[in-house]
Design an enzyme around this catalytic site. Structure first.
Site, PDB file in Angstrom:
ATOM      1  N   TYR A 249      -2.713 -11.553  -4.145  1.00 27.44           N
ATOM      2  CA  TYR A 249      -1.716 -11.221  -3.124  1.00 27.44           C
ATOM      3  C   TYR A 249      -1.145 -12.484  -2.479  1.00 27.44           C
ATOM      4  O   TYR A 249       0.063 -12.585  -2.264  1.00 27.44           O
ATOM      5  CB  TYR A 249      -2.338 -10.292  -2.067  1.00 27.44           C
ATOM      6  CG  TYR A 249      -1.320  -9.713  -1.118  1.00 27.44           C
ATOM      7  CD1 TYR A 249      -0.588  -8.576  -1.455  1.00 27.44           C
ATOM      8  CD2 TYR A 249      -1.062 -10.319   0.108  1.00 27.44           C
ATOM      9  CE1 TYR A 249       0.361  -8.046  -0.591  1.00 27.44           C
ATOM     10  CE2 TYR A 249      -0.117  -9.794   0.983  1.00 27.44           C
ATOM     11  CZ  TYR A 249       0.594  -8.660   0.626  1.00 27.44           C
ATOM     12  OH  TYR A 249       1.538  -8.153   1.483  1.00 27.44           O
TER      13      TYR A 249
ATOM     14  N   HIS B 292       1.201 -14.659   8.656  1.00 23.92           N
ATOM     15  CA  HIS B 292       0.167 -13.617   8.627  1.00 23.92           C
ATOM     16  C   HIS B 292      -1.082 -14.125   7.920  1.00 23.92           C
ATOM     17  O   HIS B 292      -0.986 -14.918   6.974  1.00 23.92           O
ATOM     18  CB  HIS B 292       0.686 -12.379   7.891  1.00 23.92           C
ATOM     19  CG  HIS B 292       1.657 -11.588   8.699  1.00 23.92           C
ATOM     20  ND1 HIS B 292       2.095 -10.343   8.349  1.00 23.92           N
ATOM     21  CD2 HIS B 292       2.275 -11.868   9.877  1.00 23.92           C
ATOM     22  CE1 HIS B 292       2.940  -9.877   9.259  1.00 23.92           C
ATOM     23  NE2 HIS B 292       3.073 -10.801  10.187  1.00 23.92           N
TER      24      HIS B 292
ATOM     25  N   LYS C 269       6.228  -9.574  -4.998  1.00 28.42           N
ATOM     26  CA  LYS C 269       6.168 -10.734  -5.875  1.00 28.42           C
ATOM     27  C   LYS C 269       7.496 -11.202  -6.473  1.00 28.42           C
ATOM     28  O   LYS C 269       7.562 -12.305  -7.027  1.00 28.42           O
ATOM     29  CB  LYS C 269       5.224 -10.430  -7.054  1.00 28.42           C
ATOM     30  CG  LYS C 269       3.775 -10.286  -6.653  1.00 28.42           C
ATOM     31  CD  LYS C 269       3.211 -11.608  -6.194  1.00 28.42           C
ATOM     32  CE  LYS C 269       1.794 -11.505  -5.739  1.00 28.42           C
ATOM     33  NZ  LYS C 269       1.452 -12.489  -4.714  1.00 28.42           N
TER      34      LYS C 269
ATOM     35  N   TYR D   5      -0.333  -1.150   4.419  1.00 26.91           N
ATOM     36  CA  TYR D   5      -0.047  -0.420   3.182  1.00 26.91           C
ATOM     37  C   TYR D   5      -0.825   0.888   3.262  1.00 26.91           C
ATOM     38  O   TYR D   5      -2.056   0.870   3.289  1.00 26.91           O
ATOM     39  CB  TYR D   5      -0.525  -1.211   1.967  1.00 26.91           C
ATOM     40  CG  TYR D   5       0.297  -2.435   1.629  1.00 26.91           C
ATOM     41  CD1 TYR D   5       0.103  -3.646   2.288  1.00 26.91           C
ATOM     42  CD2 TYR D   5       1.265  -2.386   0.612  1.00 26.91           C
ATOM     43  CE1 TYR D   5       0.846  -4.770   1.978  1.00 26.91           C
ATOM     44  CE2 TYR D   5       2.012  -3.515   0.297  1.00 26.91           C
ATOM     45  CZ  TYR D   5       1.802  -4.697   0.975  1.00 26.91           C
ATOM     46  OH  TYR D   5       2.538  -5.808   0.651  1.00 26.91           O
TER      47      TYR D   5
ATOM     48  N   PRO E 234       8.110  -3.497  -6.051  1.00 26.20           N
ATOM     49  CA  PRO E 234       7.964  -4.338  -4.856  1.00 26.20           C
ATOM     50  C   PRO E 234       6.597  -4.235  -4.164  1.00 26.20           C
ATOM     51  O   PRO E 234       6.337  -4.981  -3.220  1.00 26.20           O
ATOM     52  CB  PRO E 234       9.075  -3.833  -3.924  1.00 26.20           C
ATOM     53  CG  PRO E 234       9.403  -2.471  -4.405  1.00 26.20           C
ATOM     54  CD  PRO E 234       9.113  -2.436  -5.868  1.00 26.20           C
TER      55      PRO E 234
HETATM   56  P1  RFL Z   1      18.978 -11.730  -7.411  1.00 24.93           P
HETATM   57  O1  RFL Z   1      18.518 -11.937  -6.030  1.00 24.93           O
HETATM   58  O2  RFL Z   1      19.233 -10.337  -7.872  1.00 24.93           O
HETATM   59  O3  RFL Z   1      20.268 -12.628  -7.612  1.00 24.93           O
HETATM   60  C1  RFL Z   1      21.084 -12.498  -8.749  1.00 24.93           C
HETATM   61  C2  RFL Z   1      22.492 -12.882  -8.331  1.00 24.93           C
HETATM   62  O4  RFL Z   1      23.326 -12.869  -9.496  1.00 24.93           O
HETATM   63  C3  RFL Z   1      24.583 -12.279  -9.153  1.00 24.93           C
HETATM   64  N1  RFL Z   1      25.232 -11.817 -10.399  1.00 24.93           N
HETATM   65  C4  RFL Z   1      26.225 -12.481 -11.011  1.00 24.93           C
HETATM   66  N2  RFL Z   1      26.856 -13.617 -10.697  1.00 24.93           N
HETATM   67  C5  RFL Z   1      27.835 -14.052 -11.542  1.00 24.93           C
HETATM   68  N3  RFL Z   1      28.211 -13.366 -12.655  1.00 24.93           N
HETATM   69  C6  RFL Z   1      27.606 -12.205 -12.986  1.00 24.93           C
HETATM   70  N4  RFL Z   1      27.985 -11.541 -14.088  1.00 24.93           N
HETATM   71  C7  RFL Z   1      26.554 -11.724 -12.153  1.00 24.93           C
HETATM   72  N5  RFL Z   1      25.746 -10.642 -12.193  1.00 24.93           N
HETATM   73  C8  RFL Z   1      24.953 -10.702 -11.129  1.00 24.93           C
HETATM   74  C9  RFL Z   1      24.199 -11.182  -8.177  1.00 24.93           C
HETATM   75  O5  RFL Z   1      25.306 -10.792  -7.367  1.00 24.93           O
HETATM   76  C10 RFL Z   1      23.106 -11.869  -7.368  1.00 24.93           C
HETATM   77  O6  RFL Z   1      23.614 -12.555  -6.233  1.00 24.93           O
HETATM   78  O7  RFL Z   1      17.923 -12.337  -8.461  1.00 24.93           O
HETATM   79  P2  RFL Z   1      16.940 -13.590  -8.340  1.00 24.93           P
HETATM   80  O8  RFL Z   1      17.646 -14.805  -7.843  1.00 24.93           O
HETATM   81  O9  RFL Z   1      16.206 -13.623  -9.619  1.00 24.93           O
HETATM   82  O10 RFL Z   1      15.915 -13.177  -7.148  1.00 24.93           O
HETATM   83  C11 RFL Z   1      15.037 -12.100  -7.302  1.00 24.93           C
HETATM   84  C12 RFL Z   1      14.749 -11.464  -5.932  1.00 24.93           C
HETATM   85  O11 RFL Z   1      15.976 -11.185  -5.287  1.00 24.93           O
HETATM   86  C13 RFL Z   1      13.903 -10.197  -6.059  1.00 24.93           C
HETATM   87  O12 RFL Z   1      12.895 -10.381  -7.028  1.00 24.93           O
HETATM   88  C14 RFL Z   1      13.247  -9.797  -4.731  1.00 24.93           C
HETATM   89  O13 RFL Z   1      14.201  -9.332  -3.810  1.00 24.93           O
HETATM   90  C15 RFL Z   1      12.188  -8.705  -4.971  1.00 24.93           C
HETATM   91  N6  RFL Z   1      11.567  -8.220  -3.719  1.00 24.93           N
HETATM   92  C16 RFL Z   1      10.544  -8.915  -3.120  1.00 24.93           C
HETATM   93  N7  RFL Z   1      10.132 -10.094  -3.633  1.00 24.93           N
HETATM   94  C17 RFL Z   1       9.186 -10.816  -2.982  1.00 24.93           C
HETATM   95  O14 RFL Z   1       8.794 -11.896  -3.488  1.00 24.93           O
HETATM   96  N8  RFL Z   1       8.622 -10.413  -1.776  1.00 24.93           N
HETATM   97  C18 RFL Z   1       9.000  -9.226  -1.210  1.00 24.93           C
HETATM   98  O15 RFL Z   1       8.533  -8.896  -0.108  1.00 24.93           O
HETATM   99  C19 RFL Z   1       9.961  -8.411  -1.895  1.00 24.93           C
HETATM  100  N9  RFL Z   1      10.362  -7.234  -1.378  1.00 24.93           N
HETATM  101  C20 RFL Z   1      12.012  -7.019  -3.151  1.00 24.93           C
HETATM  102  C21 RFL Z   1      11.360  -6.530  -1.976  1.00 24.93           C
HETATM  103  C22 RFL Z   1      13.074  -6.295  -3.713  1.00 24.93           C
HETATM  104  C23 RFL Z   1      13.467  -5.095  -3.132  1.00 24.93           C
HETATM  105  N10 RFL Z   1      14.587  -4.431  -3.704  1.00 24.93           N
HETATM  106  C24 RFL Z   1      15.669  -3.974  -2.931  1.00 24.93           C
HETATM  107  C25 RFL Z   1      14.808  -4.516  -5.122  1.00 24.93           C
HETATM  108  C26 RFL Z   1      11.737  -5.334  -1.415  1.00 24.93           C
HETATM  109  C27 RFL Z   1      12.767  -4.595  -2.012  1.00 24.93           C
HETATM  110  C28 RFL Z   1      13.099  -3.242  -1.415  1.00 24.93           C
HETATM  111  C1  PHB Z   2       9.057  -6.446   2.991  1.00 29.38           C
HETATM  112  O1  PHB Z   2       8.770  -6.904   4.109  1.00 29.38           O
HETATM  113  O2  PHB Z   2      10.210  -6.168   2.672  1.00 29.38           O
HETATM  114  C2  PHB Z   2       7.976  -6.205   2.009  1.00 29.38           C
HETATM  115  C3  PHB Z   2       6.691  -6.609   2.318  1.00 29.38           C
HETATM  116  C4  PHB Z   2       5.666  -6.369   1.420  1.00 29.38           C
HETATM  117  C5  PHB Z   2       5.939  -5.717   0.234  1.00 29.38           C
HETATM  118  C6  PHB Z   2       7.232  -5.336  -0.070  1.00 29.38           C
HETATM  119  C7  PHB Z   2       8.256  -5.573   0.819  1.00 29.38           C
HETATM  120  O3  PHB Z   2       4.931  -5.459  -0.622  1.00 29.38           O
END
Ligand code: RFL
Ligand code: PHB
Length: 392
Positions: free
Chosen positions: A383, A72, A295, A199, A291
């Site tokens: 961004y 994008h 980031k 957005y 979210p």
């Molecule tokens: P994770 O991915 O939560 O992984 C942590 C892992 O640790 C495990 N765990 C354990 N393992 C062993 N022993 C224990 N006691 C444990 N306790 C936990 C868990 O099962 C898991 O597998 O953390 P990490 O690696 O720091 O990664 C962070 C990202 O996953 C998170 O920041 C992103 O998903 C946030 N996020 C977004 N980030 C972006 O950069 N771009 C996006 O577009 C974006 N969209 C989002 C998002 C997060 C969302 N939600 C659901 C929170 C959209 C959403 C809706």
């Molecule tokens: C996504 O595609 O899941 C997404 C994209 C942009 C955001 C958050 C989530 O700001």
């Protein structure tokens, strides 16, 4: 069991760190609480910064990503029924990548298993001991208790993990902000209805049109904190999305079967410092961003690139300079991104109970962003993502 670096969590932070250490000849064991199937299906992020993609490509982890991603060059801010495009690439020279987090996880798991080094699933860490001297991770695997002795521990176990909780009270400062709303996110079998992300700052609440592929749309709605998925049957979700994404020039939102749905509360959280003795926190275990700015995953990648370089330097030269600077280096970026994510969140959401003055300020800010190239460039710089720090 003994290893050099014990890694808790097979999310993006833990798996990428394991890979970066492996490339430096450093051994690690990754312990993951969930099954492989679970982490390879968990629907989360979708938007990757160019710095993240460049780093993954430079260490051989982006072959499938570069083939399958969507690129994008801008996004749209929608308010008062009119969409305004922010030309991200024109303003910054950088592009954005759409690639599902669980696809990235599959790539990272495959790379790790390909090295033959340990990645244990269904192996929750239960306790961390001797963090000041010779750290030990206690865990359970196949119903059997185990101990992993290591030089250092990387706490990459997310916001609900045990690493952060293993730090004694008072040893770190935790900053926390909860928002009075949540996101209902769906993944739908439907082609995206626009080429880029939208957005929308609607009077009824925020919504976001995103995507995963030419056939899969990812959509989000701001909902109340107390709301439950059962209160949101499919028809209600689509009706609300249509209302909040409506625009004067007409817009047809394609719908289809909902493949996944979930509600996530929004919060901002920072732990300072991101270290206690031989335990180093990285990714969501150290910080959470709402979210809205997309980031979280990108910050996790930035953390582990700094951490891998610091650990590499320590094993190579014995110098602790990088390890000692780890937290401060990461936190500079973390706080900048915290501000950006908080600002995007408070500008685009309907703040429950807020007065018309607050709404007028939001709309004024959105008009400024979409009419001033200086304001748009500042927004775009954050961004698309700040460059990763040198020496990573
Ligand atoms: P994770 O991915 O939560 O992984 C942590 C892992 O640790 C495990 N765990 C354990 N393992 C062993 N022993 C224990 N006691 C444990 N306790 C936990 C868990 O099962 C898991 O597998 O953390 P990490 O690696 O720091 O990664 C962070 C990202 O996953 C998170 O920041 C992103 O998903 C946030 N996020 C977004 N980030 C972006 O950069 N771009 C996006 O577009 C974006 N969209 C989002 C998002 C997060 C969302 N939600 C659901 C929170 C959209 C959403 C809706
Ligand atoms: C996504 O595609 O899941 C997404 C994209 C942009 C955001 C958050 C989530 O700001």
């Amino acid at each position: 069991m003994r290893t050099q670096v014990g890694i808790l969590g097979a999310g993006p932070a833990g798996l990428l760190l394991a890979h970066l250490l492996h490339l430096r000849g450093i051994d690690s064991v990754v312990l993951e609480r969930q099954t492989r199937e679970y982490i390879e299906k968990r629907v989360r992020a979708g938007l990757l910064e160019q710095g993240t993609v460049d780093l993954l490509a430079s260490v051989g982890l982006a072959d499938r990503l570069l083939r399958q991603r969507l690129v994008h060059h801008g996004l749209e801010l929608l308010f008062d029924g009119v969409g305004h495009r922010i030309p991200m690439t024109e303003l910054t020279g950088r592009e954005l990548t759409i690639y599902a987090q669980h696809e990235l996880i599959k790539d990272l798991v495959a790379a790790r298993l390909g090295t033959g080094r340990p990645l244990l699933f269904e192996a929750p860490a239960t306790d961390l001991a001797d963090l000041g001297s010779t750290p030990v991770i206690k865990f359970v695997h196949n119903g059997q208790p185990g101990e992993l002795h290591c030089d250092l521990i990387a706490g990459c176990d997310g916001f609900h993990g045990i690493s952060r909780l293993s730090i004694p009270d008072g040893a770190v400062t935790a900053y926390d902000l909860e928002y009075p709303f949540a996101w209902l996110g769906i993944l739908a079998q439907a082609p995206p209805s626009a080429e880029e992300l939208i957005y929308s700052a609607h009077d009824d609440g925020f919504s976001l049109h995103s995507m995963r592929s030419p056939d899969i749309t990812r959509l989000y709605l701001q909902v109340g904190l107390e709301e439950k998925l059962e209160e949101w049957p499919d028809d209600r979700i689509w009706a609300e999305l249509r209302t909040r994404l409506a625009r004067r020039d007409g817009f047809e939102l394609a719908d289809g079967p909902i493949l996944d749905r979930g509600i996530t509360a929004l919060r901002s959280h920072v732990v300072d410092p991101m270290r206690y003795g031989k335990l180093f926190l990285a990714g969501d275990s150290a910080h959470i961003v709402p979210p809205t700015g997309a980031k979280g995953l990108n910050l996790a990648v930035a953390d582990v690139s700094v951490l891998a370089a610091a650990i590499g330097e320590w094993y190579r030269t014995g110098s602790e300079t990088g390890l000692d600077a780890y937290s401060a280096t990461c936190l500079r970026r973390v706080w900048r991104v915290q501000h950006f994510s908080w600002w995007m969140t408070t500008t685009l959401h309907r703040i429950p109970g807020s007065d018309p003055f607050t709404r007028a300020l939001q709309l004024s800010q959105l008009r400024y962003l979409t009419t001033s190239s200086a304001a748009a460039t500042s927004f775009a710089e954050m961004y698309v993502g700040l460059p990763l720090s040198k020496g990573d």
